[in-house]
Design a protein around this motif. Structure first.
Motif, PDB file in Angstrom:
ATOM      1  N   LEU A  36       0.677  -1.827  -0.200  1.00  0.00           N
ATOM      2  CA  LEU A  36       0.162   0.289   0.020  1.00  0.00           C
ATOM      3  C   LEU A  36       0.329   1.656   0.056  1.00  0.00           C
ATOM      4  O   LEU A  36       1.183   1.770  -0.620  1.00  0.00           O
ATOM      5  N   ALA A  40       1.348   4.439  -2.995  1.00  0.00           N
ATOM      6  CA  ALA A  40       0.728   5.552  -2.529  1.00  0.00           C
ATOM      7  C   ALA A  40       2.210   6.458  -3.106  1.00  0.00           C
ATOM      8  O   ALA A  40       1.675   7.537  -3.535  1.00  0.00           O
ATOM      9  N   LEU A  45      -2.426   5.292  -5.283  1.00  0.00           N
ATOM     10  CA  LEU A  45      -3.311   5.396  -3.986  1.00  0.00           C
ATOM     11  C   LEU A  45      -3.219   6.786  -3.544  1.00  0.00           C
ATOM     12  O   LEU A  45      -2.276   7.179  -3.054  1.00  0.00           O
ATOM     13  N   GLU A  47      -6.402   9.200  -1.127  1.00  0.00           N
ATOM     14  CA  GLU A  47      -7.721   8.851   0.130  1.00  0.00           C
ATOM     15  C   GLU A  47      -8.295  10.213  -0.065  1.00  0.00           C
ATOM     16  O   GLU A  47      -8.006  11.385  -0.414  1.00  0.00           O
ATOM     17  N   VAL A  52      -9.755   4.834   0.651  1.00  0.00           N
ATOM     18  CA  VAL A  52      -8.817   4.205  -0.343  1.00  0.00           C
ATOM     19  C   VAL A  52      -9.434   4.543  -1.725  1.00  0.00           C
ATOM     20  O   VAL A  52     -10.504   3.891  -2.747  1.00  0.00           O
ATOM     21  N   VAL A  54      -8.166   4.667  -6.255  1.00  0.00           N
ATOM     22  CA  VAL A  54      -7.138   4.350  -7.636  1.00  0.00           C
ATOM     23  C   VAL A  54      -7.173   5.364  -8.059  1.00  0.00           C
ATOM     24  O   VAL A  54      -8.122   5.976  -8.469  1.00  0.00           O
ATOM     25  N   LEU A  69      -3.533  -3.340  -6.190  1.00  0.00           N
ATOM     26  CA  LEU A  69      -3.981  -2.750  -7.010  1.00  0.00           C
ATOM     27  C   LEU A  69      -5.593  -3.058  -7.008  1.00  0.00           C
ATOM     28  O   LEU A  69      -5.849  -2.041  -6.931  1.00  0.00           O
ATOM     29  N   ALA A  72      -8.047  -2.671  -4.491  1.00  0.00           N
ATOM     30  CA  ALA A  72      -8.550  -1.114  -3.599  1.00  0.00           C
ATOM     31  C   ALA A  72      -8.861  -0.607  -4.429  1.00  0.00           C
ATOM     32  O   ALA A  72      -9.689   0.503  -3.784  1.00  0.00           O
ATOM     33  N   TRP A  78      -7.549   1.714   4.544  1.00  0.00           N
ATOM     34  CA  TRP A  78      -7.099   0.766   4.719  1.00  0.00           C
ATOM     35  C   TRP A  78      -6.988   0.045   5.418  1.00  0.00           C
ATOM     36  O   TRP A  78      -5.845  -0.851   4.982  1.00  0.00           O
TER      37      TRP A  78
END
Length: 212
Positions: A36, A40, A45, A47, A52, A54, A69, A72, A78
């Motif tokens: 993760l 990021a 990724l 927020e 979360v 993409v 990925l 997500a 998270w």
């Protein structure tokens, strides 16, 4: 060269005497969290109000990262992404390292057996351990550390990898470790919170509350 964060995290967690990770369950959480952070840092990724999201299109080209990925994309938080599919991610990391010639894998002979994993050259984990040790014991500003090194230190401390961060280290360098964890909030506040909560999340999983 293998330099993605999940694989580096695994090498930090590897214990030759155990023929595998120092703690397989905990390492599953750590490689998921490392994936993760990696995504990021790559800008894939973000927020949105705790969820979360993409960004960008297409795969990364790394089976571990691409699996996370994909997970997500369902719009989780998270913490949920750290908990979910961690066994799959752990096996993918091991398979990736084996394909690169870093690990040899001996599959269990029985259903209840476990994989035996051997680092082909014990010098391989040394550079990443050196990087994390420098991050831990350095006296420069945490903000000047490579983001990957700060993240690996934060995760190793949260996961209780005592060969990397001893109990004494945790006491002596508590503020520095906390500051390294805090750098993750620049990427996403919820990501930093999820890493801080890892010890509790791991304990809950041992009680059968952590999912698979």
């Amino acid at each position: 060269m293998i330099d993605d964060l999940p694989c580096l995290m695994y090498l930090l967690a590897y214990d030759a005497s155990a023929a595998g990770p120092y703690d397989r369950s905990r390492t599953g959480f750590l490689v998921r969290a490392a994936a993760l952070v990696d995504l990021a840092l790559r800008g894939r990724l973000e927020e949105d109000d705790g969820t979360v999201t993409v960004t960008g299109t297409g795969p990364v080209g790394n089976p571990v990262l691409d699996g996370v990925l994909h997970d997500a994309g369902a719009g989780h938080g998270w913490k949920q992404l750290v908990r979910s599919h961690r066994r799959r991610s752990l096996k993918q990391v091991e398979d990736r390292l084996a394909a690169a010639g870093v690990l040899t894998v001996q599959e269990p002979r029985t259903f209840v057996g476990k994989r035996r994993l051997t680092v082909t050259d014990r010098a391989v984990p040394a550079p990443v351990r050196t990087r994390v040790a420098a991050a831990l014991h350095g006296d420069g500003p945490v903000q000047d550390l490579p983001a990957a090194d700060a993240a690996l230190l934060a995760l190793a401390a949260a996961g209780g990898i005592r060969s990397v961060v001893s109990r004494q280290d945790r006491k002596t360098h508590r503020a520095r470790i906390d500051a390294c964890t805090g750098t993750l909030a620049v990427l996403a506040p919820g990501l930093a919170k999820a890493v801080r909560a890892l010890p509790t999340t791991m304990i809950a999983a041992q009680g059968g509350m952590g999912g698979g």
